[in-house]
Write a protein that holds these residues in place. Structure first.
Motif, mmCIF file in Angstrom:
data_model
loop_
_atom_site.group_PDB
_atom_site.id
_atom_site.type_symbol
_atom_site.label_atom_id
_atom_site.label_comp_id
_atom_site.label_asym_id
_atom_site.label_seq_id
_atom_site.Cartn_x
_atom_site.Cartn_y
_atom_site.Cartn_z
ATOM 1 N N LYS A 201 -7.700 -7.761 2.995
ATOM 2 C CA LYS A 201 -7.138 -7.753 4.356
ATOM 3 C C LYS A 201 -7.968 -8.623 5.296
ATOM 4 O O LYS A 201 -7.429 -9.370 6.120
ATOM 5 N N GLN A 202 -9.296 -8.508 5.173
ATOM 6 C CA GLN A 202 -10.180 -9.301 6.038
ATOM 7 C C GLN A 202 -10.005 -10.805 5.798
ATOM 8 O O GLN A 202 -10.210 -11.615 6.691
ATOM 9 N N GLU B 223 -13.560 4.249 -4.589
ATOM 10 C CA GLU B 223 -14.223 3.489 -3.526
ATOM 11 C C GLU B 223 -14.116 1.975 -3.739
ATOM 12 O O GLU B 223 -13.959 1.212 -2.793
ATOM 13 N N GLU C 284 0.807 -1.229 0.000
ATOM 14 C CA GLU C 284 0.000 0.000 0.000
ATOM 15 C C GLU C 284 0.841 1.281 0.000
ATOM 16 O O GLU C 284 0.377 2.341 -0.423
ATOM 17 N N LYS D 113 -9.776 -3.615 1.477
ATOM 18 C CA LYS D 113 -10.344 -3.980 2.785
ATOM 19 C C LYS D 113 -10.744 -5.462 2.809
ATOM 20 O O LYS D 113 -10.480 -6.187 3.782
ATOM 21 N N THR D 114 -11.358 -5.934 1.710
ATOM 22 C CA THR D 114 -11.784 -7.341 1.619
ATOM 23 C C THR D 114 -10.591 -8.288 1.667
ATOM 24 O O THR D 114 -10.601 -9.298 2.377
ATOM 25 N N LYS E 241 -10.667 0.834 -2.664
ATOM 26 C CA LYS E 241 -10.598 0.812 -1.193
ATOM 27 C C LYS E 241 -11.337 -0.400 -0.626
ATOM 28 O O LYS E 241 -10.875 -1.060 0.305
ATOM 29 N N GLU E 242 -12.500 -0.692 -1.215
ATOM 30 C CA GLU E 242 -13.311 -1.822 -0.737
ATOM 31 C C GLU E 242 -12.604 -3.158 -0.986
ATOM 32 O O GLU E 242 -12.615 -4.059 -0.137
ATOM 33 N N LYS F 289 -6.232 -12.726 11.221
ATOM 34 C CA LYS F 289 -7.100 -13.077 10.094
ATOM 35 C C LYS F 289 -6.583 -14.293 9.317
ATOM 36 O O LYS F 289 -7.350 -15.169 8.928
#
Length: 692
Positions: A484-485, A474, A464, A481-482, A477-478, A537
């Protein structure tokens, strides 16, 4: 310490007594005589003549080097001759004078029992009471009251008993020795283009050896020329051949199936995987389990107790109950024979050696009987993640491309990198068959990634930090985030304005991991726990996929040790790992299990070594260990149960000398046969259930 092979050991208890006698000699305090392996270890300074004399007192002797004598065939011939003499005595009793039949009964007794009588007589003088002493007293007593036929039957049955006992132990020993025969005797080395045959002990690191079709590879090495399939069953227990070509590693003891291989030796034979295996298997026979130690202690008190009971049976009924002295003496002698602890002492060692052998055939090295016993009691297994449940190799699990040039750009930049993540990306590109471009002005920035120029335009590949200069949409970014989760390591590709795409890198979970965990739960393992240094995770994802009971993440090596100790408070705990950072946790667990292709420190520290690069054989090893433990308990029950049943026959006065010896012989035969079934066990039911 010098090692000798000993022949003629009659029983485990006798071997223990001989060991104690040898330890009393000067320089003999460290002497060890092992019944399971028939090996004697003594200091070089000890007087070997005195050692031989002590062994001879029990009919044992040191076998000459390269000379293997079959003492069991000799024993069998003695038994057969004594049986013929006994049959002749029975015939003479009906056709000739009684004195002729008595002579033949005595001859039958002498042929089968003279060794026992001589050893027992010596022990009687020393007031040393063991199996031979009891049998000698019983024979003297039987002949003293004129029970010639009964005495002969006892001597013959005892001879049969000794033969079967020795045969059972030898069968278990040979199952181990068959494993040791996989080592090649010589190798063909290539010097200046010339071939030369040498002993495997003369090869050294750096030598080039020639291995033809059907020959064994003499030591660990790397293929420098040739291509062939290799059978590694002797090392890993895997029956399927493995393809080998230049730059591939090979194990000593594996067999070249076809073609010719030239191998550069990386280790002398003594340091090879095969030599380590053979050494561990041999050492495994020498250790005594807690159960064996308890049995040996129990046998010490059991025999004197039986002698006391025998005296009670001889004197109490005539003195207080009006029973005839001759009848009472006969019953007392029968009780003495019941006191032979042969089957009891044999209830554990054959089962242990059989279990170690069975697992070794499967490529699972158990370093001693004590660890085999522990393996059968394990209720909690803790796993390291990387290299154990996963392959320890990154791969592309997920990707998103926002621009059609994404794969071409990332491949063009990463193709010259040797980083494991770059290799995973290039593997994916090979699958997609992407055309690559020429990257110029490549600059690596530590902790971020790579900058490069393609067709006059600058691109970046990395984490990153490489896209901090961009304003992200967006959906990007989403997606970040996914990823990483889901516990993925993110690699982004961007130009000076936009993100072109991203890949999610993960450590590939071994294909067999979930099946293994399911099988372990079926074998009775209550908790399967993962201990890893990875973040939460990633740990959660792996634990869920393979079906683990629980997991602990973000652990340092010392925290793994503490967690293993904590788990051990809840039950018998095994730890499985392959890395150098796993060694402390392996040592802290009740049982340490190492992957065979892991680090030397993990293998040295572990109590059990899986020579395969996976956990597939572990459930079967646990199943075998549990079977060994069950059989040992069953054997003890049979040995003591038959003795108790025979003793109860004294109450109505039904116990005879031949029933007494048959109770011991029957127990010995059953204990031996039941123990040897471990070598034949297939465990097919468990495997079918697990993979159905």
């Amino acid at each position: 310490m010098i090692q000798y092979r000993v022949k003629g050991l009659s029983c485990a208890n006798c071997a223990k007594n001989l060991e104690e006698e040898i330890q009393k000699l000067e320089y003999g305090e460290n002497a060890k005589l092992n019944f399971q392996s028939s090996k004697l270890y003594v200091n070089e300074e000890i007087n070997i003549t005195k050692v031989k004399k002590i062994l001879a007192s029990d009919g044992a002797y040191i076998e000459e080097e390269n000379k293997h004598e079959d003492t069991h065939s000799y024993l069998l011939w003695l038994v057969l001759l004594s049986v013929l003499a006994f049959i002749a005595a029975v015939v003479f009793e009906k056709t000739l004078s009684p004195s002729a039949s008595v002579t033949m009964y005595i001859i039958a007794t002498v042929i089968s029992g003279y060794k026992t009588f001589l050893k027992g007589a010596k022990n009687l003088v020393r007031l040393k009471f063991n199996i031979d002493t009891l049998m000698t007293i019983a024979l003297i007593g039987a002949f003293g009251i004129g029970e010639w036929k009964e005495g002969a039957v006892v001597a013959i049955l005892f001879g049969v008993n000794e033969y079967l006992e020795g045969l059972g132990m030898e069968k278990a020993r040979r199952s181990i020795e068959s494993l040791l025969e996989v080592a090649p005797n010589e190798a063909t080395i290539v010097i200046n283009g010339q071939e030369k045959k040498v002993s495997i002990h003369d090869i050294k690191a750096g030598d080039i050896v020639l291995v033809k079709a059907g020959e064994k590879i003499p030591s660990d090495g790397i293929v420098v020329e040739g291509k062939s399939s290799v059978n590694e069953a002797a090392i890993t227990g895997e029956s399927l051949p493995v393809e080998k070509e230049a730059k591939d590693e090979v194990f000593g003891g594996s067999i070249n199936n076809e073609g010719i291989l030239k191998v550069r030796i990386t280790k002398p034979y003594e340091e090879s995987s095969l030599a380590k295996i053979l050494h561990l298997v041999e050492e495994a026979q020498e250790t005594k389990t807690p159960t064996e130690q308890f049995i040996n202690k129990f046998a010490k008190y059991y025999t004197p107790l039986i002698m006391l009971i025998s005296l009670v049976v001889i004197f109490i009924p005539p003195l207080f109950l009006g029973v005839d002295w001759r009848t009472s003496l006969y019953q007392g002698l029968a009780v003495l024979i019941v006191g032979c602890p042969c089957a009891l002492v044999l209830s554990s060692p054959i089962a242990i050696v059989s279990g170690i052998t069975r697992n070794a055939r499967k490529g699972i090295l158990v370093k001693g009987g004590v660890y085999l016993e522990q393996l059968g009691k394990i209720g909690i297994i803790a796993f390291d993640k990387t290299g154990t449940l996963t392959k320890g190799e990154p791969y592309v699990e997920k990707f998103v491309e926002y621009d059609p040039s994404f794969w071409s750009i990332i491949g063009s930049i990463e193709k010259s990198s040797t980083h494991p993540i770059a290799k995973a990306i290039m593997k994916k590109i090979d699958e997609l068959n992407v055309s690559l471009l020429e990257a110029r002005s490549v600059v690596v920035t530590s902790g971020e990634g790579i900058k490069a120029e393609i067709d006059g335009k600058e691109y970046r590949v990395g984490n990153e930090k490489t896209i901090q200069h961009l304003s992200l949409s967006e959906n990007v970014k989403e997606d970040i985030k996914t990823f990483k989760q889901e516990g993925l390591t993110i690699v982004l590709v961007s130009d000076d304005k936009n993100v072109l795409g991203m890949v999610g890198i993960a450590d590939e979970i071994r294909q067999e991991s979930s099946q293994v965990i399911r099988m372990l739960h079926r074998t009775g393992v209550k908790r399967t726990v993962m201990l890893t240094g990875d973040h939460e995770k990633t740990a959660e994802k792996v634990a869920k996929k393979v079906g683990l009971s629980e997991y602990f993440a973000n652990l340092l090596p010392e925290e793994k040790v503490e967690k293993v100790k904590e788990l051990s408070l809840s039950g018998k705990t095994a730890m499985i790992g392959d890395g150098i950072n796993d060694a402390p946790a392996l040592a802290a667990a009740d049982l340490g299990i190492a992957m065979g292709k892991g680090t030397d420190s993990a293998i040295e520290t572990a109590d059990i070594v899986l020579m395969q690069d996976h956990l597939g054989k572990l459930p079967e090893a646990i199943s075998t260990a549990k079977k060994v433990n069950r059989i040992i308990k069953l054997n003890i029950g049979i040995a003591l149960g038959l003795k108790a049943a025979a003793l109860l026959l004294t109450i109505p006065g039904w116990l005879t000398l031949w029933i007494a010896i048959l109770s011991d012989m029957g127990a010995t035969v059953l204990v031996t046969l039941i123990s040897l079934t471990i070598l034949w066990e297939r465990n097919k039911k468990l495997l079918n259930e697990a993979f159905s």
